[in-house]
Motif scaffolding. Structure first.
Motif, PDB file in Angstrom:
ATOM      1  N   GLN A  48       0.785  -1.218  -0.027  1.00 53.55           N
ATOM      2  CA  GLN A  48      -0.075  -0.163   0.046  1.00 53.55           C
ATOM      3  C   GLN A  48       0.822   1.315  -0.224  1.00 53.55           C
ATOM      4  O   GLN A  48       0.590   2.452  -0.879  1.00 53.55           O
ATOM      5  N   ALA A  49       1.958   1.256   0.821  1.00 57.15           N
ATOM      6  CA  ALA A  49       2.644   2.233   1.161  1.00 57.15           C
ATOM      7  C   ALA A  49       3.419   2.541  -0.584  1.00 57.15           C
ATOM      8  O   ALA A  49       4.021   3.711  -0.749  1.00 57.15           O
ATOM      9  N   LEU A  50       4.036   1.196  -0.908  1.00 58.91           N
ATOM     10  CA  LEU A  50       4.501   1.375  -2.571  1.00 58.91           C
ATOM     11  C   LEU A  50       3.683   2.010  -3.706  1.00 58.91           C
ATOM     12  O   LEU A  50       3.933   2.926  -4.252  1.00 58.91           O
ATOM     13  N   THR A  51       2.337   1.581  -3.737  1.00 57.15           N
ATOM     14  CA  THR A  51       1.553   2.113  -4.700  1.00 57.15           C
ATOM     15  C   THR A  51       0.616   3.044  -4.773  1.00 57.15           C
ATOM     16  O   THR A  51       0.248   3.986  -5.227  1.00 57.15           O
ATOM     17  N   GLY A  52       0.495   3.410  -3.129  1.00 56.30           N
ATOM     18  CA  GLY A  52      -0.454   4.688  -2.957  1.00 56.30           C
ATOM     19  C   GLY A  52      -1.863   4.243  -2.922  1.00 56.30           C
ATOM     20  O   GLY A  52      -2.786   5.150  -2.998  1.00 56.30           O
ATOM     21  N   VAL A  53      -2.375   2.944  -3.144  1.00 54.23           N
ATOM     22  CA  VAL A  53      -3.721   2.648  -3.434  1.00 54.23           C
ATOM     23  C   VAL A  53      -4.340   2.968  -1.772  1.00 54.23           C
ATOM     24  O   VAL A  53      -3.947   2.874  -0.870  1.00 54.23           O
ATOM     25  N   LEU A  54      -5.744   3.467  -2.191  1.00 53.83           N
ATOM     26  CA  LEU A  54      -6.379   3.655  -0.961  1.00 53.83           C
ATOM     27  C   LEU A  54      -6.866   2.418   0.048  1.00 53.83           C
ATOM     28  O   LEU A  54      -6.800   2.418   1.157  1.00 53.83           O
ATOM     29  N   GLU A  55      -7.389   1.315  -0.754  1.00 52.64           N
ATOM     30  CA  GLU A  55      -7.674   0.124  -0.042  1.00 52.64           C
ATOM     31  C   GLU A  55      -6.556  -0.798   0.298  1.00 52.64           C
ATOM     32  O   GLU A  55      -5.634  -0.848  -0.795  1.00 52.64           O
ATOM     33  N   LEU A  56      -6.553  -1.352   1.356  1.00 50.85           N
ATOM     34  CA  LEU A  56      -5.253  -2.277   1.791  1.00 50.85           C
ATOM     35  C   LEU A  56      -5.362  -3.511   0.777  1.00 50.85           C
ATOM     36  O   LEU A  56      -6.563  -4.041   0.530  1.00 50.85           O
ATOM     37  N   PRO A  57      -4.264  -3.924   0.043  1.00 46.81           N
ATOM     38  CA  PRO A  57      -4.243  -4.884  -0.868  1.00 46.81           C
ATOM     39  C   PRO A  57      -4.571  -6.218  -0.309  1.00 46.81           C
ATOM     40  O   PRO A  57      -4.160  -6.405   1.023  1.00 46.81           O
ATOM     41  N   ALA A  58      -4.948  -7.212  -0.914  1.00 46.98           N
ATOM     42  CA  ALA A  58      -4.940  -8.489  -0.317  1.00 46.98           C
ATOM     43  C   ALA A  58      -3.876  -9.305  -0.597  1.00 46.98           C
ATOM     44  O   ALA A  58      -3.246  -9.244  -1.643  1.00 46.98           O
ATOM     45  N   VAL A  59      -3.476  -9.878   0.421  1.00 46.23           N
ATOM     46  CA  VAL A  59      -2.187 -10.523   0.531  1.00 46.23           C
ATOM     47  C   VAL A  59      -2.542 -12.031   1.105  1.00 46.23           C
ATOM     48  O   VAL A  59      -3.126 -12.279   2.041  1.00 46.23           O
ATOM     49  N   GLU A  60      -1.928 -13.162   0.527  1.00 48.37           N
ATOM     50  CA  GLU A  60      -1.936 -14.298   0.961  1.00 48.37           C
ATOM     51  C   GLU A  60      -0.699 -15.064   0.754  1.00 48.37           C
ATOM     52  O   GLU A  60      -0.072 -15.052  -0.337  1.00 48.37           O
ATOM     53  N   VAL A  61      -0.173 -15.588   2.051  1.00 44.90           N
ATOM     54  CA  VAL A  61       1.037 -16.103   2.087  1.00 44.90           C
ATOM     55  C   VAL A  61       1.028 -17.827   2.067  1.00 44.90           C
ATOM     56  O   VAL A  61       0.428 -18.058   3.061  1.00 44.90           O
ATOM     57  N   HIS A  62       1.475 -18.457   1.277  1.00 47.01           N
ATOM     58  CA  HIS A  62       1.217 -19.801   1.258  1.00 47.01           C
ATOM     59  C   HIS A  62       2.377 -20.500   1.914  1.00 47.01           C
ATOM     60  O   HIS A  62       3.465 -20.130   2.300  1.00 47.01           O
ATOM     61  N   GLY A  63       2.075 -22.026   2.305  1.00 50.34           N
ATOM     62  CA  GLY A  63       2.925 -22.613   2.864  1.00 50.34           C
ATOM     63  C   GLY A  63       2.501 -23.374   4.189  1.00 50.34           C
ATOM     64  O   GLY A  63       1.392 -22.793   4.843  1.00 50.34           O
ATOM     65  N   THR A  64       2.228 -24.831   4.153  1.00 52.59           N
ATOM     66  CA  THR A  64       1.615 -25.576   5.199  1.00 52.59           C
ATOM     67  C   THR A  64       2.228 -25.278   6.678  1.00 52.59           C
ATOM     68  O   THR A  64       1.178 -24.885   7.459  1.00 52.59           O
ATOM     69  N   PHE A  65       3.410 -25.041   6.715  1.00 47.25           N
ATOM     70  CA  PHE A  65       4.033 -24.703   7.969  1.00 47.25           C
ATOM     71  C   PHE A  65       4.627 -23.379   7.777  1.00 47.25           C
ATOM     72  O   PHE A  65       5.723 -23.422   6.944  1.00 47.25           O
ATOM     73  N   PHE A  66       4.131 -22.357   8.753  1.00 45.87           N
ATOM     74  CA  PHE A  66       4.413 -20.937   8.246  1.00 45.87           C
ATOM     75  C   PHE A  66       5.664 -20.704   9.384  1.00 45.87           C
ATOM     76  O   PHE A  66       6.470 -19.703   8.662  1.00 45.87           O
ATOM     77  N   LEU A  67       5.831 -20.955  10.353  1.00 52.33           N
ATOM     78  CA  LEU A  67       6.919 -20.516  11.415  1.00 52.33           C
ATOM     79  C   LEU A  67       7.984 -20.706  10.864  1.00 52.33           C
ATOM     80  O   LEU A  67       9.068 -19.715  10.858  1.00 52.33           O
ATOM     81  N   PRO A  68       8.406 -21.757  10.065  1.00 47.53           N
ATOM     82  CA  PRO A  68       9.792 -21.924   9.621  1.00 47.53           C
ATOM     83  C   PRO A  68      10.186 -20.866   8.523  1.00 47.53           C
ATOM     84  O   PRO A  68      11.279 -20.199   8.590  1.00 47.53           O
ATOM     85  N   GLN A  69       9.372 -20.237   7.885  1.00 49.79           N
ATOM     86  CA  GLN A  69       9.435 -19.327   6.824  1.00 49.79           C
ATOM     87  C   GLN A  69       9.882 -17.918   7.622  1.00 49.79           C
ATOM     88  O   GLN A  69      10.488 -17.201   7.304  1.00 49.79           O
ATOM     89  N   VAL A  70       9.012 -17.870   8.638  1.00 53.20           N
ATOM     90  CA  VAL A  70       9.127 -16.561   9.485  1.00 53.20           C
ATOM     91  C   VAL A  70      10.493 -16.224   9.953  1.00 53.20           C
ATOM     92  O   VAL A  70      11.350 -15.453   9.848  1.00 53.20           O
ATOM     93  N   LEU A  71      11.006 -17.776  10.403  1.00 55.33           N
ATOM     94  CA  LEU A  71      12.231 -17.427  11.041  1.00 55.33           C
ATOM     95  C   LEU A  71      13.469 -17.398  10.068  1.00 55.33           C
ATOM     96  O   LEU A  71      14.411 -17.011  10.474  1.00 55.33           O
ATOM     97  N   SER A  72      13.367 -18.019   8.861  1.00 62.61           N
ATOM     98  CA  SER A  72      14.336 -17.933   7.871  1.00 62.61           C
ATOM     99  C   SER A  72      14.275 -16.478   7.235  1.00 62.61           C
ATOM    100  O   SER A  72      15.010 -16.181   6.513  1.00 62.61           O
ATOM    101  N   GLY A  73      12.941 -15.759   7.308  1.00 65.20           N
ATOM    102  CA  GLY A  73      12.933 -14.489   6.685  1.00 65.20           C
ATOM    103  C   GLY A  73      12.646 -14.653   5.209  1.00 65.20           C
ATOM    104  O   GLY A  73      12.900 -13.389   4.490  1.00 65.20           O
ATOM    105  N   ARG A  74      12.301 -15.849   4.685  1.00 67.88           N
ATOM    106  CA  ARG A  74      12.165 -15.974   3.086  1.00 67.88           C
ATOM    107  C   ARG A  74      10.871 -16.682   2.906  1.00 67.88           C
ATOM    108  O   ARG A  74      10.363 -17.697   3.529  1.00 67.88           O
ATOM    109  N   TYR A  75       9.797 -16.108   2.224  1.00 68.26           N
ATOM    110  CA  TYR A  75       8.668 -16.747   2.088  1.00 68.26           C
ATOM    111  C   TYR A  75       8.541 -17.112   0.580  1.00 68.26           C
ATOM    112  O   TYR A  75       8.705 -16.317  -0.219  1.00 68.26           O
ATOM    113  N   GLU A  76       8.171 -18.245   0.454  1.00 69.86           N
ATOM    114  CA  GLU A  76       8.249 -18.984  -0.792  1.00 69.86           C
ATOM    115  C   GLU A  76       7.163 -18.666  -1.858  1.00 69.86           C
ATOM    116  O   GLU A  76       7.728 -18.378  -3.095  1.00 69.86           O
ATOM    117  N   HIS A  77       6.149 -18.562  -1.638  1.00 71.50           N
ATOM    118  CA  HIS A  77       4.967 -17.863  -2.546  1.00 71.50           C
ATOM    119  C   HIS A  77       3.969 -17.198  -1.821  1.00 71.50           C
ATOM    120  O   HIS A  77       3.403 -17.388  -0.955  1.00 71.50           O
TER     121      HIS A  77
END
Length: 245
Positions: A48-77
């Motif tokens: 939203q900050a990048l694009t300046g759109v008024l409505e918050l964009p819809a975001v979906e982070v995929h992955g069955t187990f999410f905590l490992p992605q958070v700790l690694s700092g890399r989100y696959e999809h």
């Protein structure tokens, strides 16, 4: 200790173990869900900050187990959808993006810091309606407009100045990509005005234009364009992107 007492102890132990396992699983599930929601909200605010759109964009982070992605700092999809995306006089009705390898450090996520996001690869799809394109042409001083034609073609019409004369013309067009821009070129101009070779060349120039795809936030490398009845569907991409709000 009799057999009945021993059996009761075993059952109590099993129930306790099952309760501990269930409680642990629920805690992990809750932590995983909270981490996913936090990451999705963080990326949405960044976009939203990048694009300046008024409505918050819809975001979906995929992955069955999410905590490992958070700790690694890399989100696959990561999938993102943005409505009403604008840059100057140009508006895109809708943009969706599939992002691979989105890097957000754990410290930045926890601190909710607004920092550049590195993206390994992106695939975008955007809708540019004929109405929005005509608004852009009018705002940028081009006296031509696009409209749908039979057989899925696009017709370009307008009245332009050619060596001091007002000349009206129309033409089917070829739509393509040119270095990050949408290119529109006439295939064969039809006009009731007699023009010499120089006049015809200038008329063709007046009916030829580029539309920079600046609103696209995740790379402007155009990879495909499909013409619909009322809009162009644009496919674009990028790799090794550093997105800065």
């Amino acid at each position: 200790m009799n057999v009945l007492s021993a059996l009761r102890i075993r059952i109590s132990t099993a129930v306790l173990a099952a309760s501990v396992l269930l409680g642990t699983a629920l805690l992990l599930w809750g932590a995983d869900a909270l981490a996913r929601w936090t990451a999705e909200s963080y990326v949405a605010r960044q976009v939203q900050a990048l694009t300046g759109v008024l409505e918050l964009p819809a975001v979906e982070v995929h992955g069955t187990f999410f905590l490992p992605q958070v700790l690694s700092g890399r989100y696959e999809h990561v999938e993102i959808a943005v409505e009403d995306l604008r840059s100057g006089p140009l508006r895109l009705e809708r943009m969706t993006a599939d992002l691979s390898g989105v890097h957000v450090s754990f410290a930045d996520l926890v601190g909710q810091d607004v920092v550049p996001i590195y993206i390994e690869e992106s695939e975008e799809r955007a809708t540019l309606t004929f109405e929005d394109l005509n608004h852009y042409l009018d705002a940028t001083g081009r006296p031509v407009r696009v409209e749908s034609a039979p057989a899925g073609e696009v017709l370009l019409t307008g009245t332009v100045e050619v060596f001091g004369r007002e000349v009206s013309a129309s033409s089917r067009v070829v739509v393509g990509a040119d270095d990050g821009s949408l290119s529109v070129r006439p295939t064969g101009l039809e006009t009731g005005t007699v023009l010499d070779a120089a006049g015809q060349a200038l008329l063709r120039q007046r009916f030829t234009f580029l539309v920079p795809m600046d609103p696209l936030p995740f790379g402007q490398r155009i990879e495909g364009i499909t013409t619909g009845e009322t809009a162009f569907e644009i496919e674009a991409g990028g790799d090794g992107l550093l997105v800065e709000p």
